[in-house]
Design a protein around this motif. Structure first.
Motif, PDB file in Angstrom:
ATOM      1  N   MET A   1      12.783   7.919  -3.929  1.00  0.00           N
ATOM      2  CA  MET A   1      12.694   6.718  -4.754  1.00  0.00           C
ATOM      3  C   MET A   1      12.118   7.085  -6.117  1.00  0.00           C
ATOM      4  O   MET A   1      11.483   8.136  -6.275  1.00  0.00           O
ATOM      5  N   MET A   2      12.361   6.218  -7.096  1.00  0.00           N
ATOM      6  CA  MET A   2      11.787   6.376  -8.427  1.00  0.00           C
ATOM      7  C   MET A   2      10.538   5.498  -8.494  1.00  0.00           C
ATOM      8  O   MET A   2      10.625   4.273  -8.495  1.00  0.00           O
ATOM      9  N   ILE A   3       9.385   6.146  -8.527  1.00  0.00           N
ATOM     10  CA  ILE A   3       8.134   5.392  -8.383  1.00  0.00           C
ATOM     11  C   ILE A   3       7.716   4.675  -9.656  1.00  0.00           C
ATOM     12  O   ILE A   3       6.731   3.933  -9.645  1.00  0.00           O
ATOM     13  N   CYS A   4       8.467   4.839 -10.749  1.00  0.00           N
ATOM     14  CA  CYS A   4       8.100   4.121 -11.972  1.00  0.00           C
ATOM     15  C   CYS A   4       8.520   2.654 -11.923  1.00  0.00           C
ATOM     16  O   CYS A   4       7.884   1.811 -12.561  1.00  0.00           O
ATOM     17  N   VAL A   5       9.595   2.341 -11.186  1.00  0.00           N
ATOM     18  CA  VAL A   5      10.071   0.957 -11.144  1.00  0.00           C
ATOM     19  C   VAL A   5      10.280   0.420  -9.725  1.00  0.00           C
ATOM     20  O   VAL A   5      10.162  -0.782  -9.498  1.00  0.00           O
ATOM     21  N   SER A   6      10.613   1.288  -8.792  1.00  0.00           N
ATOM     22  CA  SER A   6      10.920   0.810  -7.439  1.00  0.00           C
ATOM     23  C   SER A   6       9.645   0.421  -6.697  1.00  0.00           C
ATOM     24  O   SER A   6       8.555   0.916  -6.995  1.00  0.00           O
ATOM     25  N   ARG A   7       9.824  -0.450  -5.704  1.00  0.00           N
ATOM     26  CA  ARG A   7       8.669  -0.977  -4.990  1.00  0.00           C
ATOM     27  C   ARG A   7       8.874  -0.801  -3.490  1.00  0.00           C
ATOM     28  O   ARG A   7       9.556   0.139  -3.070  1.00  0.00           O
ATOM     29  N   SER A   8       8.311  -1.656  -2.670  1.00  0.00           N
ATOM     30  CA  SER A   8       8.398  -1.478  -1.223  1.00  0.00           C
ATOM     31  C   SER A   8       8.760  -2.778  -0.532  1.00  0.00           C
ATOM     32  O   SER A   8       8.238  -3.847  -0.872  1.00  0.00           O
TER      33      SER A   8
ATOM     34  N   ASP B   1       0.832  -1.194   0.000  1.00  0.00           N
ATOM     35  CA  ASP B   1       0.000   0.000   0.000  1.00  0.00           C
ATOM     36  C   ASP B   1       0.871   1.251   0.000  1.00  0.00           C
ATOM     37  O   ASP B   1       1.989   1.241   0.537  1.00  0.00           O
ATOM     38  N   VAL B   2       0.341   2.316  -0.570  1.00  0.00           N
ATOM     39  CA  VAL B   2       1.010   3.615  -0.587  1.00  0.00           C
ATOM     40  C   VAL B   2       0.042   4.669  -0.062  1.00  0.00           C
ATOM     41  O   VAL B   2      -1.094   4.760  -0.537  1.00  0.00           O
ATOM     42  N   GLU B   3       0.491   5.436   0.915  1.00  0.00           N
ATOM     43  CA  GLU B   3      -0.288   6.555   1.423  1.00  0.00           C
ATOM     44  C   GLU B   3       0.210   7.839   0.770  1.00  0.00           C
ATOM     45  O   GLU B   3       1.414   8.105   0.742  1.00  0.00           O
ATOM     46  N   LEU B   4      -0.723   8.627   0.245  1.00  0.00           N
ATOM     47  CA  LEU B   4      -0.395   9.899  -0.377  1.00  0.00           C
ATOM     48  C   LEU B   4      -0.514  10.984   0.678  1.00  0.00           C
ATOM     49  O   LEU B   4      -1.610  11.303   1.145  1.00  0.00           O
ATOM     50  N   ALA B   5       0.626  11.536   1.088  1.00  0.00           N
ATOM     51  CA  ALA B   5       0.657  12.409   2.258  1.00  0.00           C
ATOM     52  C   ALA B   5      -0.206  13.653   2.098  1.00  0.00           C
ATOM     53  O   ALA B   5      -0.775  14.149   3.073  1.00  0.00           O
ATOM     54  N   SER B   6      -0.325  14.172   0.893  1.00  0.00           N
ATOM     55  CA  SER B   6      -1.066  15.421   0.706  1.00  0.00           C
ATOM     56  C   SER B   6      -2.547  15.278   0.992  1.00  0.00           C
ATOM     57  O   SER B   6      -3.195  16.221   1.442  1.00  0.00           O
ATOM     58  N   SER B   7      -3.090  14.086   0.753  1.00  0.00           N
ATOM     59  CA  SER B   7      -4.526  13.869   0.956  1.00  0.00           C
ATOM     60  C   SER B   7      -4.844  12.836   2.021  1.00  0.00           C
ATOM     61  O   SER B   7      -5.974  12.756   2.497  1.00  0.00           O
ATOM     62  N   GLY B   8      -3.850  12.019   2.384  1.00  0.00           N
ATOM     63  CA  GLY B   8      -4.097  10.928   3.330  1.00  0.00           C
ATOM     64  C   GLY B   8      -4.699   9.705   2.676  1.00  0.00           C
ATOM     65  O   GLY B   8      -4.931   8.687   3.340  1.00  0.00           O
ATOM     66  N   ALA B   9      -4.945   9.774   1.370  1.00  0.00           N
ATOM     67  CA  ALA B   9      -5.519   8.628   0.667  1.00  0.00           C
ATOM     68  C   ALA B   9      -4.520   7.476   0.624  1.00  0.00           C
ATOM     69  O   ALA B   9      -3.310   7.689   0.520  1.00  0.00           O
ATOM     70  N   VAL B  10      -5.046   6.263   0.711  1.00  0.00           N
ATOM     71  CA  VAL B  10      -4.228   5.059   0.641  1.00  0.00           C
ATOM     72  C   VAL B  10      -4.625   4.273  -0.603  1.00  0.00           C
ATOM     73  O   VAL B  10      -5.814   3.982  -0.810  1.00  0.00           O
ATOM     74  N   VAL B  11      -3.629   3.958  -1.438  1.00  0.00           N
ATOM     75  CA  VAL B  11      -3.882   3.190  -2.655  1.00  0.00           C
ATOM     76  C   VAL B  11      -3.125   1.876  -2.572  1.00  0.00           C
ATOM     77  O   VAL B  11      -2.053   1.796  -1.951  1.00  0.00           O
ATOM     78  N   HIS B  12      -3.702   0.856  -3.174  1.00  0.00           N
ATOM     79  CA  HIS B  12      -3.086  -0.473  -3.190  1.00  0.00           C
ATOM     80  C   HIS B  12      -2.331  -0.664  -4.492  1.00  0.00           C
ATOM     81  O   HIS B  12      -2.846  -0.384  -5.575  1.00  0.00           O
ATOM     82  N   VAL B  13      -1.067  -1.112  -4.382  1.00  0.00           N
ATOM     83  CA  VAL B  13      -0.229  -1.354  -5.557  1.00  0.00           C
ATOM     84  C   VAL B  13      -0.110  -2.865  -5.764  1.00  0.00           C
ATOM     85  O   VAL B  13       0.617  -3.538  -5.026  1.00  0.00           O
TER      86      VAL B  13
ATOM     87  N   PRO C   1       5.115  -3.135   4.295  1.00  0.00           N
ATOM     88  CA  PRO C   1       3.716  -3.262   3.838  1.00  0.00           C
ATOM     89  C   PRO C   1       3.128  -1.955   3.331  1.00  0.00           C
ATOM     90  O   PRO C   1       2.222  -1.964   2.516  1.00  0.00           O
ATOM     91  N   ARG C   2       3.686  -0.806   3.840  1.00  0.00           N
ATOM     92  CA  ARG C   2       3.144   0.488   3.419  1.00  0.00           C
ATOM     93  C   ARG C   2       4.266   1.492   3.261  1.00  0.00           C
ATOM     94  O   ARG C   2       5.203   1.530   4.058  1.00  0.00           O
ATOM     95  N   LEU C   3       4.143   2.330   2.240  1.00  0.00           N
ATOM     96  CA  LEU C   3       5.019   3.496   2.048  1.00  0.00           C
ATOM     97  C   LEU C   3       4.161   4.752   2.198  1.00  0.00           C
ATOM     98  O   LEU C   3       3.011   4.771   1.769  1.00  0.00           O
ATOM     99  N   VAL C   4       4.743   5.780   2.790  1.00  0.00           N
ATOM    100  CA  VAL C   4       4.106   7.089   2.797  1.00  0.00           C
ATOM    101  C   VAL C   4       4.959   8.002   1.925  1.00  0.00           C
ATOM    102  O   VAL C   4       6.152   8.198   2.199  1.00  0.00           O
ATOM    103  N   LEU C   5       4.361   8.521   0.858  1.00  0.00           N
ATOM    104  CA  LEU C   5       5.082   9.325  -0.120  1.00  0.00           C
ATOM    105  C   LEU C   5       4.594  10.765  -0.109  1.00  0.00           C
ATOM    106  O   LEU C   5       3.426  11.038   0.158  1.00  0.00           O
ATOM    107  N   ASP C   6       5.506  11.667  -0.427  1.00  0.00           N
ATOM    108  CA  ASP C   6       5.175  13.091  -0.464  1.00  0.00           C
ATOM    109  C   ASP C   6       4.512  13.434  -1.799  1.00  0.00           C
ATOM    110  O   ASP C   6       5.084  14.100  -2.652  1.00  0.00           O
ATOM    111  N   ILE C   7       3.308  12.928  -1.946  1.00  0.00           N
ATOM    112  CA  ILE C   7       2.510  13.157  -3.152  1.00  0.00           C
ATOM    113  C   ILE C   7       1.152  13.701  -2.721  1.00  0.00           C
ATOM    114  O   ILE C   7       0.551  13.174  -1.790  1.00  0.00           O
TER     115      ILE C   7
END
Length: 303
Positions: free
Chosen positions: A287-294, A219-231, A297-303
């Motif tokens: 990190m480069m979000i086009c290819v890198s992973r985690s 999972d990735v949490e988008l810090a600007s909105s708090g939304a969590v998306v599943h990758v 279980p969860r990453l919090v990104l400055d998006i």
């Protein structure tokens, strides 16, 4: 920004040199040895290392190899681009900077010579201790080799494969630790240099993505909105974040250009790019979000 293709000329078998200018004759952005630009070629975006003179702000130069098995960018450059055409350009950006060192060893394979040309010029002008080993399929396919030998006799080894076989890298292990080794070229050459250079400073630039390991969902949490998306395992962070409507920049989608570099606020990335240094990977703050992973279980990104 828009640039104009001032000239396009063949300089070796399968290689053309592009000279770019500002449409209004204004100075182009400054850059340093090792930098690259992104060119928007129809609906493709491709990265090319700058091979001109950083002191010349009137033009930028890149050399492009026709890649028969490529994804279309080099074919567009060779078959479609004509002098006078305007091209969208992004950059320059530098993820392959020249560092100060007691000695520099440059190892180039084919079109991998391009980022090293301005590096060599700078080191030579400063009176530095350096050597270039330049390999390619044939002498006629090796761009700039005659110019290099003419300008730097005694410092340059030209080793076409049809005359000498594969580059002999065994001496790499004996290079002092204060030798900065720079390598750019096809993946087999980079992998061989990495095997031979166990200690000391090694700097590589890849034109193709690294081989990937296992892919797991997270999972990735988008810090600007708090939304969590599943990758999912079969999708990238970039794919999922874009679909969620978050604004992100990208170019290559292969981890080689650095455009999608994103700040990591929490979690442990699984770095699979070809841009970050070992020290930057260990810091785990981008990190480069086009290819890198985690790995977590969860990453919090400055998006």
């Amino acid at each position: 920004m828009k640039v104009v293709l001032e000239a396009k000329e063949p300089i070796a078998d399968g290689v053309v040199l592009l000279t770019l200018r500002h449409p209004d004759g204004r100075p182009l952005p400054a850059w340093t040895p090792g930098a690259h630009i992104d060119l928007v070629l129809d609906d493709l975006v491709r990265q090319y290392s700058l091979c001109g003179d950083p002191r010349d702000t009137s033009t930028l130069r890149v050399a492009v190899l026709r890649e028969a098995a490529g994804r279309g960018g080099s074919r567009y450059v060779h078959d479609v681009l004509v002098a006078g055409q305007r091209i969208e350009m992004h950059g320059p950006r530098n993820h392959f900077p020249l560092v100060a060192a007691g000695r520099h060893l440059f190892i180039a394979g084919g079109i991998g010579i391009t980022p090293m040309l301005p590096m060599i010029t700078e080191v030579a002008a400063a009176g530095g201790d350096w050597r270039l080993v330049y390999g390619g399929r044939t002498r006629s396919a090796m761009a700039f080799h005659e110019e290099l030998v003419r300008r730097h006799p005694g410092n340059v080894e030209i080793r076409p494969q049809d005359e000498y076989g594969l580059l002999d890298l065994s001496a790499l292990a004996a290079e002092p630790d204060d030798t900065a080794v720079y390598c750019c070229g096809p993946e087999p050459l980079l992998a061989a240099v990495e095997r031979h250079r166990a200690t000391g400073a090694l700097h590589v630039e890849r034109f193709a993505p690294r081989a990937e390991g296992p892919r797991r969902a997270f999972d990735v949490e988008l810090a600007s909105s708090g939304a969590v998306v599943h990758v999912p395992a079969d999708q990238s962070i970039l794919d999922v974040v874009e679909r969620a409507g978050a604004p992100v920049l990208w170019s290559c989608r292969e981890g080689t250009c650095g455009t999608c570099e994103t700040t990591v606020l929490s979690g442990e990335p699984d770095h699979r790019d070809s841009v970050l240094t070992d020290e930057e990977r260990a810091a785990n703050d981008t990190m480069m979000i086009c290819v890198s992973r985690s790995r977590s279980p969860r990453l919090v990104l400055d998006i």
